[in-house]
Design a protein around this motif. Structure first.
Motif, PDB file in Angstrom:
ATOM      1  N   PHE A  13       0.863  -1.184   0.000  1.00  0.00           N
ATOM      2  CA  PHE A  13       0.000   0.000   0.000  1.00  0.00           C
ATOM      3  C   PHE A  13       0.894   1.226   0.000  1.00  0.00           C
ATOM      4  CE2 PHE A  13      -2.806   3.234   1.898  1.00  0.00           C
ATOM      5  CZ  PHE A  13      -3.912   3.102   1.067  1.00  0.00           C
ATOM      6  N   SER A  14       0.815   2.002  -1.067  1.00  0.00           N
ATOM      7  CA  SER A  14       1.684   3.170  -1.234  1.00  0.00           C
ATOM      8  C   SER A  14       0.883   4.460  -1.093  1.00  0.00           C
ATOM      9  CB  SER A  14       2.334   3.138  -2.621  1.00  0.00           C
ATOM     10  OG  SER A  14       1.348   3.400  -3.615  1.00  0.00           O
ATOM     11  N   ILE A  15       1.601   5.560  -1.085  1.00  0.00           N
ATOM     12  CA  ILE A  15       0.911   6.855  -1.042  1.00  0.00           C
ATOM     13  C   ILE A  15       0.070   7.053  -2.301  1.00  0.00           C
ATOM     14  CG2 ILE A  15       2.793   8.256  -2.001  1.00  0.00           C
ATOM     15  CD1 ILE A  15       1.889  10.362   0.254  1.00  0.00           C
ATOM     16  N   ASP A  16       0.521   6.514  -3.424  1.00  0.00           N
ATOM     17  CA  ASP A  16      -0.285   6.605  -4.651  1.00  0.00           C
ATOM     18  C   ASP A  16      -1.576   5.803  -4.515  1.00  0.00           C
ATOM     19  OD1 ASP A  16       1.550   8.295  -5.931  1.00  0.00           O
ATOM     20  OD2 ASP A  16       2.711   6.591  -6.678  1.00  0.00           O
ATOM     21  N   ASP A  17      -1.506   4.655  -3.814  1.00  0.00           N
ATOM     22  CA  ASP A  17      -2.723   3.880  -3.563  1.00  0.00           C
ATOM     23  C   ASP A  17      -3.701   4.699  -2.720  1.00  0.00           C
ATOM     24  OD1 ASP A  17      -1.770   1.601  -4.944  1.00  0.00           O
ATOM     25  OD2 ASP A  17      -0.753   0.883  -3.130  1.00  0.00           O
ATOM     26  N   LEU A  18      -3.178   5.384  -1.696  1.00  0.00           N
ATOM     27  CA  LEU A  18      -4.041   6.216  -0.854  1.00  0.00           C
ATOM     28  C   LEU A  18      -4.674   7.329  -1.674  1.00  0.00           C
ATOM     29  CD1 LEU A  18      -5.204   6.979   1.924  1.00  0.00           C
ATOM     30  CD2 LEU A  18      -3.091   8.263   2.362  1.00  0.00           C
ATOM     31  N   MET A  19      -3.907   7.934  -2.551  1.00  0.00           N
ATOM     32  CA  MET A  19      -4.431   9.010  -3.403  1.00  0.00           C
ATOM     33  C   MET A  19      -5.557   8.512  -4.303  1.00  0.00           C
ATOM     34  SD  MET A  19      -0.831  10.869  -4.411  1.00  0.00           S
ATOM     35  CE  MET A  19      -1.526  11.829  -5.728  1.00  0.00           C
ATOM     36  N   ALA A  20      -5.510   7.223  -4.675  1.00  0.00           N
ATOM     37  CA  ALA A  20      -6.508   6.647  -5.582  1.00  0.00           C
ATOM     38  C   ALA A  20      -7.759   6.134  -4.863  1.00  0.00           C
ATOM     39  CB  ALA A  20      -5.869   5.509  -6.376  1.00  0.00           C
ATOM     40  N   CYS A  21      -7.738   6.101  -3.540  1.00  0.00           N
ATOM     41  CA  CYS A  21      -8.883   5.602  -2.768  1.00  0.00           C
ATOM     42  C   CYS A  21     -10.054   6.578  -2.858  1.00  0.00           C
ATOM     43  CB  CYS A  21      -8.504   5.434  -1.298  1.00  0.00           C
ATOM     44  SG  CYS A  21      -7.405   4.050  -0.980  1.00  0.00           S
TER      45      CYS A  21
END
Length: 156
Positions: A13-21
């Motif tokens: 789980f990356s910061i990019d994943d968080l941005m896409a949530c």
């Protein structure tokens, strides 16, 4: 307000994943260390700011900022026998594990590497940099928060 650092392996789980949530918010699940759980349960408050730290990767470091977006609540993964974070000793009546939701705030233009953190004498006593500290969640002092934000060119 408190300040925190939360680690995640970017391939999990990356910061990019968080941005896409949806709403850029996600439950921070899977914590299975009592000390880290206790900090989430007892000390984190909605609005606290959190460094997002990519760990166990070729270039570990702080990649951005998020906020605590919920009060703590039972981590549902502990009850799911098909989930890798399942805990058969936990029950909905007596949950062992808690989580908080986190919300994306900003991504740094460049990662503040672990190497750069270690090289900064103002961070010498930071918990992250202490030998043997492997916690995935840890408090950050306001002074350390400001130093790391300055290193990233971000607003403290």
């Amino acid at each position: 307000m408190n300040y925190w650092l939360m680690k995640s392996e970017p391939d999990a789980f990356s910061i990019d994943d968080l941005m896409a949530c949806p709403e850029q918010t996600e439950p921070w699940d899977g914590i299975r260390n009592y000390q880290a759980r206790n900090m989430m349960r007892d000390d984190m408050r909605v609005g606290d700011r959190v460094f997002f730290y990519h760990s166990s990767c070729p270039q570990p470091g702080v990649v951005g900022i998020m906020q605590v977006a919920s009060e703590p609540y039972p981590d549902p993964t502990q009850f799911d026998p098909d989930n890798k974070y399942h805990d058969p000793k936990s029950s909905p009546d007596n949950p062992r594990w808690q989580l908080v939701d986190v919300k994306f705030e900003s991504k740094f233009d460049e990662l503040v590497s672990l190497k750069a953190l270690k090289a900064n004498p103002e961070l010498a006593d930071m918990a992250l940099l202490k030998r043997g500290n492997r916690l995935s969640i840890m408090p950050v002092s306001k002074a350390h928060w400001q130093v790391i934000c300055a290193m990233a060119g971000a607003t403290a």
